[in-house]
Design an enzyme around this catalytic site. Structure first.
Site, mmCIF file in Angstrom:
data_model
loop_
_atom_site.group_PDB
_atom_site.id
_atom_site.type_symbol
_atom_site.label_atom_id
_atom_site.label_comp_id
_atom_site.label_asym_id
_atom_site.label_seq_id
_atom_site.Cartn_x
_atom_site.Cartn_y
_atom_site.Cartn_z
ATOM 1 N N GLY A 283 35.686 34.656 36.264
ATOM 2 C CA GLY A 283 34.502 34.694 36.817
ATOM 3 C C GLY A 283 34.465 35.944 37.758
ATOM 4 N N MET A 285 37.286 38.498 40.959
ATOM 5 C CA MET A 285 38.403 38.916 41.256
ATOM 6 C C MET A 285 38.323 39.460 42.661
ATOM 7 S SD MET A 285 41.571 38.938 40.707
ATOM 8 C CE MET A 285 42.904 39.252 42.025
ATOM 9 N N HIS A 319 34.011 32.151 47.307
ATOM 10 C CA HIS A 319 35.302 31.905 46.986
ATOM 11 C C HIS A 319 36.074 33.195 47.025
ATOM 12 C CE1 HIS A 319 38.506 30.320 44.357
ATOM 13 N NE2 HIS A 319 38.771 31.396 44.033
ATOM 14 N N GLU A 320 35.703 34.486 46.398
ATOM 15 C CA GLU A 320 36.283 35.839 46.534
ATOM 16 C C GLU A 320 36.364 36.310 47.956
ATOM 17 O OE1 GLU A 320 37.858 35.940 43.985
ATOM 18 O OE2 GLU A 320 36.551 34.612 42.603
ATOM 19 N N HIS A 323 39.071 34.389 49.872
ATOM 20 C CA HIS A 323 40.485 34.848 49.491
ATOM 21 C C HIS A 323 40.962 36.073 50.199
ATOM 22 C CE1 HIS A 323 41.945 32.839 45.975
ATOM 23 N NE2 HIS A 323 41.009 33.283 45.153
HETATM 24 N N1 PHE Z 1 41.936 35.283 41.290
HETATM 25 C C1 PHE Z 1 40.515 34.945 40.508
HETATM 26 C C2 PHE Z 1 39.829 33.895 41.540
HETATM 27 O O1 PHE Z 1 40.052 32.755 41.292
HETATM 28 C C3 PHE Z 1 40.519 34.352 39.153
HETATM 29 C C4 PHE Z 1 41.008 35.541 38.293
HETATM 30 C C5 PHE Z 1 42.559 35.398 37.591
HETATM 31 C C6 PHE Z 1 40.533 36.688 37.740
HETATM 32 C C7 PHE Z 1 42.736 36.213 36.991
HETATM 33 C C8 PHE Z 1 40.821 37.461 36.896
HETATM 34 C C9 PHE Z 1 42.215 37.257 36.546
HETATM 35 O O2 PHE Z 1 38.936 34.103 42.254
HETATM 36 ZN ZN ZN Z 2 40.462 32.417 43.313
#
Ligand code: PHE
Ligand code: ZN
Length: 883
Positions: A283, A285, A319-320, A323
């Site tokens: 989705g 990153m 979500h991103e 993070h």
């Molecule tokens: N870490 C990303 C997310 O959940 C997901 C993701 C994992 C994207 C691996 C690309 C490769 O927000």
């Molecule tokens: Zn994530």
């Protein structure tokens, strides 16, 4: 470069290996083997000379020994499909290095060194979309989980944090925009080339590194943080897509404000950049300061995106962004801790979306996803705890268990602590571990200390897989109601015996006559079985249990139909009301499929559903968003989950028969609702969105009951549509019918949107997921459509994920659906193994399917397993599925 590997027999026994196959299975990585890395990488300087077909990378690592690790005479740098063109130690070329498989081992005599490595890559040839790859003429990176090693040699593990400085040089005309993490510190011209230097002051693991170069335009805005820092916000897209970025930008600003208000988290750089790419495995990153997004989660306007798409954009943007703290400032020690960042961040984005719209509707939707995706995972061959113990390929562990069950586990802590205490625990977690690579254990300890909770036994939720089954019985005698709760955690692969876990259940006891209760309580079931007494009930109360879905468990109980009808009509907890509706239908369909019930009994069950649904259609105390939830019949995957061994054909028929009957019985009410909803404006406010939701739902019932009339109504809805929601909804209904309007509107839709990839994805998906009896044939011919390609993951999924999720077609008794998916996996595996492996779970459910189909599914898995060159991704999923 090809990263496909050659696995051998599942048990890795060389004697058993086929002659054509290499004699070893991929190594198993174990959580218990964790050891800190012997070296620290204080600084990383990367210098890119960028080109689509040839990019040269020079990496300079400033190394010092890690005093907390065992001393080693060498350093192991991970690589994948790359060669070291030059290796320099402290400025001088060195020959004391060797390759061990894909890794580079360099001998380092002293305690501090500077290591320079030169590699060369071909981004245009990178179809795996990991590392540096090309998409529509732009260059971009994807490094989580282990993509950085496809760019340069590096300790590619999340506990090695480094401060990055990146220099990029590229042809100006081809790549006018050059981006990396952090802030741009210098830029300049050099003939027909230009260069830029970016510096990220925050130490980060390699998986958060990102670089983008391309011909992009940006929507720009700003956000002033609570500390008064003005942050420049940019969303980069291709020219022409700019007018579809407003919703993403507004969502970003809302997310930034919410995280300050709700979690006290402030952004920590002067720039926040988002780039949309069309070729992306996932989705989006969360790369530090430079998020890379699948276009699907950025671009939205009312003509091309559905209301659901708008919500998804808002959720993924948030979500991103979240993070940045849960994942970036505090990252993971190793990939076994993946849920530390993902589970927590999913919970944070769910809470955000609950606050932005209707909380109960959001909760119901989240539970629906959990039950239709995570529950099957937890009861099948791929079941794993939210903190796994081992893996072969980490890409296979980006699962609903890690993400969604992970979020549920943290949500339970929040329920038990209360919101305020939970917040204290989160504050302590961020404070203690800021700048560190932490573990799930660190998180639980911080919540314990900060919130003042005892989570000793609760930790079992991190180590035990499987969905607990809670049996509930309510007895009544005199003035006392006695509630008996028992739990059982089912065995899962590698975990035959389980211990009871603390299960927080929100309950209420209703007085049947007044329709009220005297307050909700949170009971925590700690033991295998517990009994609770409630006084003051002259008449037997009606129990409402697991309200709000307070625990991710299966509830099993004997409950009279009139009690479910009562709850479906009057429970004041919206989730519990939804649940009672679902239970009514699940119970009835279970009876029908099992057979053997007297006709009157069956009809009484059906009548109760009609009465309840009729009340839902007429209830003016609920809004249309909620009405839509209550109108939805339980999905077939969820229904299949209810049986130990399911007959997909029988379940499909029973569900369709019920839908048809309800459509006939309530035809006028449904048509009236459709008409009323059709008068709502084509705007984005919740009421208008709700109207669109019930409108298409009404059509789905009518399409089953009276296809001709529904076809006319759908065609009219299509023609009059001013939103994608209405247009797609109508087309979805039409796609399942055998009418002339079907062909006409599908063609119209294609012609209208042929230049818009995301909408054409919808066009593929709605045909592949249709109820049409020829859906398999349609998929086969769409496979050869000029717009179809396996190189674009969105497109591959639009056809085949939709198909794998279409039970009647996928589970065709002939086995043709299974064959189609197996063929796809084999064809896609060498192109994009991560994406290919994600189709395996559909076939992996064979043990829970009736024997005829199970044999066919297993046969296809064996065919895949027998292929001569399989990626590690697909190999692992297939061998676990065959078990
Ligand atoms: N870490 C990303 C997310 O959940 C997901 C993701 C994992 C994207 C691996 C690309 C490769 O927000
Ligand atoms: Zn994530």
């Amino acid at each position: 470069m090809d990263i496909a590997r050659t696995p051998a027999t599942p048990d890795g026994n060389p004697e058993m290996a086929d002659a054509a196959v290499e004699p070893h299975a991929p190594a198993l990585i174990r959580r218990e083997d964790y050891a800190p890395f012997p070296w620290r990488v204080a600084a990383t300087h990367l210098d890119f000379d960028l080109g689509l077909e040839k990019t040269r990378v020079e990496a300079r690592l400033t190394l010092e020994r890690n005093p907390e690790a065992e001393r080693s005479p060498t350093i192991r740098l991970n690589g994948e499909g790359i060669r070291p063109l030059e290796v320099r130690c402290d400025g001088a070329s060195t020959s004391s290095h060797t390759m061990e498989g894909d890794d580079l081992i360099v001998t380092l005599p002293g305690d501090a060194h500077e290591l320079t490595l030169v590699t060369e890559i071909d981004p245009a040839a990178n179809s795996q979309l990991m590392g540096l790859f090309a998409s529509n003429g732009m260059l971009c990176t994807q490094c989580e989980a282990e993509g950085f090693r496809r760019i340069t040699f590096f300790p590619d593990r999340p506990d090695v944090l480094s401060v990055y400085t990146v220099r990029m040089r590229a042809p100006k005309a081809e790549f006018p925009v050059l981006l990396a993490n952090g802030n741009c510190t210098a830029e300049g011209d050099d003939g027909d080339h230009h260069w830029a230097e970016w510096h990220d002051p925050w130490p980060k693991p390699s998986y958060l590194f990102a670089l983008v170069a391309g011909d992009l335009v940006a929507r720009s805005d700003s956000f002033t943080t609570m500390g008064g820092r003005k942050v420049a916000l940019n969303i980069f897209v291709r020219d022409g897509d700019l007018d579809r970025t407003e919703h993403a930008m507004e969502s970003l600003k809302r997310a930034m404000a919410w995280d300050e208000q709700t979690f006290g988290r402030e952004y920590d750089l002067d720039i926040y950049n988002i780039v949309a790419v069309s070729d992306f495995n996932m989705g989006a990153m969360e790369n530090k300061g430079l998020n890379v997004f699948n276009t699907k989660y950025v671009l939205a306007d009312i003509d091309t995106a559905t209301d659901g798409d708008f919500d998804a954009v808002e959720g993924v943007i948030a979500h991103e962004y979240f993070h940045n703290w849960s994942g970036n400032r505090v990252t993971c020690r190793d990939w076994f801790q993946l849920s530390l960042k993902e589970g927590f961040t999913v919970l944070r984005d769910q809470l955000f979306s609950q606050d932005m719209g209707s909380a109960p509707v959001k909760r119901i939707g989240d539970v629906r996803v959990l039950r239709s995706v995570q529950f099957p995972e937890d009861s099948g061959p791929l079941a794993h705890p939210i903190r796994p113990d081992s893996y072969q390929e980490i890409s296979n562990f980006y699962t609903a268990t890690i993400y969604n069950k992970g979020a549920e586990v943290i949500r339970m802590m929040r329920s038990m602590a209360g919101e305020e205490a939970f917040r204290k625990g989160c504050d302590l977690y961020f404070e203690r571990h800021d700048g560190e690579a932490a573990t799930c254990e660190d998180f639980v300890t911080a919540i314990e200390d900060g919130a003042g909770l005892d989570l000793e036994r609760f930790r079992l939720w991190y180590s035990q897989a499987g969905t607990p089954r809670v049996t509930v019985a309510l007895a009544h005698e005199g003035e006392t109601a006695t509630l008996t709760l028992s739990q059982e955690v089912p065995p899962t692969p590698g975990q035959p015996d389980k211990q009871p876990m603390p299960i927080p259940l929100r309950i209420a006891l209703f007085d049947r006559d007044s329709g009220t209760h005297s307050g909700e309580q949170l009971v925590v079931l700690n033991e295998a079985s517990e009994t609770l007494r409630f006084e003051g009930f002259a008449a037997p109360p009606v129990l409402s249990v697991n309200r709000g879905f307070s625990a991710p468990v299966r509830i099993e109980r004997e409950i009279a139909r009139d009690e479910l009808t009562f709850l479906a009509a009057s429970d004041d907890d919206p989730f519990a009301r939804y649940e009672a509706m679902q239970d009514l239908v699940v119970g009835h369909l279970g009876d029908v499929v099992a057979g053997g019930l007297a006709a009157e009994e069956r009809e009484a069950g059906r009548d109760a559903i009609r009465t309840a649904l009729g009340a839902v259609l007429a209830d003016d105390r609920i809004d249309d968003q909620m009405r839509g939830e209550l109108m939805m019949l339980p999905g077939e995957t969820y229904l299949m989950e209810q049986a130990l061994v399911a007959d997909p054909g029988a379940i499909h028929n029973a569900r369709e028969t019920l839908k048809t009957w309800l459509g006939r019985e309530l035809g006028e009410e449904l048509a009236g609702l459709h008409e009323r909803a059709s008068r709502a404006p084509g705007t984005l406010d919740p009421a208008a969105q709700g109207a669109r939701k019930v409108k298409t739902l009404a059509l789905t019932y009518l399409a089953a009951a009276d296809p001709r009339r529904a076809s006319q109504m759908a065609a009219a809805q299509y023609d009059g549509a001013t939103t994608m929601t209405d247009r797609q909804g109508a087309l979805m209904v039409l796609a399942g019918l055998e009418t002339a309007d079907r062909t006409a509107k599908l063609l119209d839709f294609y012609n209208r949107y042929r230049s818009n990839d995301l909408v054409i994805d919808k066009w593929f998906a709605l045909q592949a997921s249709s109820l049409h009896p020829q859906a398999i044939e349609h998929v086969k011919s769409l496979r050869n459509h000029g717009d179809f390609t396996l190189r674009n993951p969105n497109r591959a999924r639009s056809l085949y994920m939709a198909f794998a999720g279409n039970p009647q077609a996928f589970h065709a008794a002939s086995g043709e659906g299974y064959r189609l998916i197996a063929d796809l996996i084999l064809e896609l595996d060498p192109i994009n193994s991560q994406t290919a492996a994600r189709f395996v779970p559909a076939l992996g459910r064979w043990r829970r399917i009736e024997p005829g189909r199970a044999a066919l599914m297993r046969g296809e898995l064996e065919r895949i397993a027998g292929a001569s060159q399989l990626s590690r991704d697909t190999f692992e999923q297939v061998s676990r599925s065959l078990g």
